[in-house]
Scaffold this active site. Structure first.
Site: not given
Ligand code: BG6
Length: 498
Positions: A187-188, A250
């Protein structure tokens, strides 16, 4: 929580499935390059890109060079040349048995020439329906089995399933082939610096822990907004929607860090034990409370920078009349002793006016005895944890404004945020790749976390499915349907902007 601890890293080959895809280009290769520049990759390493689209090494190297030029936060052309010497490409069609046999011998040759000790880290940067076919093939050719002194690990991109049942199936397939210790569910957001910092803010400061509960906290807001629409991800997004795409992962992960009890120690298991308890304590939202606690929206056309942008239904690959939501606002309760009665308001959406991710903790109002009738605005204290684009903490407190003639009490802001638009801080994927190479799973989700968050989200999705109406329309470049504002207004609150 362990990142960049500068351990002596074991040598390894990093094998990227989907190496010609968007995620690899925008995030994975730039992240690996930055780790390399900062001496955070093992001394002996190789990266193998697997894909179908490119035919050979030369094309691959030029596409990675371009990806680094476009997306890396640090640029260093001569080091880039050295880095590229560690990269190899192999065309692989996952249906083709011969391709898999070639992969086995390719890896064992590289393992010898690069002295990587049989350690392989697989990164599945592919669409979810390919997860099981790939791991099944890995097992069939024996690539999941490590020797007595080596390891095999696998990183699985999100979404981990599309509901509880499919997540369970995926997990069963995975755990039959890899040990739980070798599985890294990504989950980045957990790799974002300020999310990791929540535990430090809460547990390394004596001022917060005593007031971190229902007695002092009025409510909490967790908000992730994006300006982009679905871009070219229509086929994925239309099957997914904001609830599964952002809330299940997230937003609920962020909620666990804000709400959890102090862990026994800072080890992966102790932290994840506490996070799971929060997910288990989430009060299910009964169908009759949906009108008061759940808002779903879908963006319509709108104007951004003077230009008309398409509504969701006009985007490519979206089913006609699709009811997929691009916006969700929820009011949740964590049913435990610490949080009894404290609402957690979550809001996320695409095509909103700004890109940001913030957690706002609003403390209770004072009884109003001292300043009652004085006309001074006694605003409640707020602690804002900003994750992006600013990173840091803002604290709102009341003080006399010594510069005004009447020395009125005024809210002031202690602002400890930094703007990371210059991209100096490590990107989430750098931390996560580094941790997976070190076998540290603290910032990855354990199966039971995934399970309980799907359980919660599935109930909402099921009620939506049974409703005769779809999401509420909001114009692109606005803050979603006004029902999301009304949801807080009914409680005498509002979405806070600092
Ligand atoms: C991803 C989603 O996990 O996170 C995307 O699948 C979203 O829809 C993205 O745009 C947002 O990530 P960040 O790091 O750009 O806030």
């Amino acid at each position: 929580m362990g990142t960049f601890k500068r351990t002596t890293m074991e040598p390894a080959i990093i094998v990227i499935f989907g190496a010609t895809g968007d995620l690899a280009r925008r995030k994975l290769f730039p992240a690996l390059f930055n780790l390399y520049l900062n001496r955070l990759l093992p001394a002996n390493f190789a990266v193998v890109g697997l894909g179908r689209r490119l035919t050979g090494q030369e094309q691959f190297i030029s596409s990675v060079t371009e990806a680094i030029r476009e997306h890396s936060r640090q640029i260093a052309p001569s080091e880039c040349q050295d880095f590229l010497k560690h990269l190899f490409y192999l065309q692989l069609d996952i249906q083709n048995t011969e391709d898999w046999e070639r992969l086995v011998s390719f890896l064992s040759e590289l393992d010898l020439t690069h002295q990587t000790n049989g350690n392989y880290l697989y990164y599945l940067s592919v669409s979810p329906e390919q997860f099981v076919p790939i791991i099944t093939r890995l097992e069939a050719v024996g690539l999941n089995k490590a020797g007595p002194t080596s390891w095999r690990r696998v990183i699985i991109e999100k979404p981990f399933g599309k509901d509880l049942a499919s997540a369970r199936q995926l997990n069963q397939a995975l755990t039959a082939i890899f040990d739980e210790d070798s599985i890294f569910r990504i989950d980045h957001y957990l790799g974002k610096g300020m999310l990791q910092n929540i535990l430090t803010i809460r547990f390394a400061n004596s001022v917060f822990e005593d007031v971190w509960n229902y007695k002092y906290i009025d409510h909490i807001q967790i908000r992730a907004s994006e300006t982009v629409g679905v871009e070219d991800r229509g086929p994925y997004y239309d099957q997914t929607g904001a609830l599964r795409d952002m809330v299940q992962s997230h937003l609920l992960q962020s909620l666990t860090l804000i709400a959890m009890e102090p862990p026994l120690n800072l080890g992966a298991e102790a932290i994840r034990d506490e996070k799971v308890k929060v997910l288990r304590s989430l009060a299910p939202i009964p169908e009759e409370s949906f009108a008061a606690q759940v808002v779903r929206g879908q963006y319509g056309p709108g104007i951004i920078n003077g230009q008309r942008v398409k509504g969701y239904l006009e985007e490519d690959h979206i089913a006609p009349g699709s009811r997929t939501e691009t916006f969700v606002a929820l009011k949740l309760f964590v049913q435990n002793y610490r949080w009894a009665g404290v609402p957690f308001y979550l809001r996320t959406g695409k095509r909103l006016p700004e890109k940001s991710f913030e957690i706002i903790v609003q403390f209770k109002k004072l009884p109003g005895v001292m300043y009652f009738g004085s006309g001074d605005e006694i605003e409640p204290n707020i602690l804002a944890i900003t994750i992006q684009p600013q990173e840091g903490v803002i604290f709102r407190f009341n003080t006399k404004d010594l510069l005004s003639p009447d020395e009125r009490v005024k809210p002031k802001y202690m602002d400890f945020t930094e703007n990371d638009s210059g991209r100096t801080a490590p990107e989430a994927y750098e931390r996560l790749l580094y941790d997976a190479l070190n076998g540290d799973s603290t910032l990855f989700t354990r199966w039971d976390e995934v399970e309980y968050s799907w359980q919660f989200v599935d109930r909402i999705a099921q009620v939506w499915q049974s409703q005769p109406f779809g999401p509420l329309l909001y114009p692109a470049n606005t803050w979603g349907p006004r029902e999301a504002d009304l949801m807080l207004a009914r409680d005498g609150r509002k979405w806070i902007t600092l």
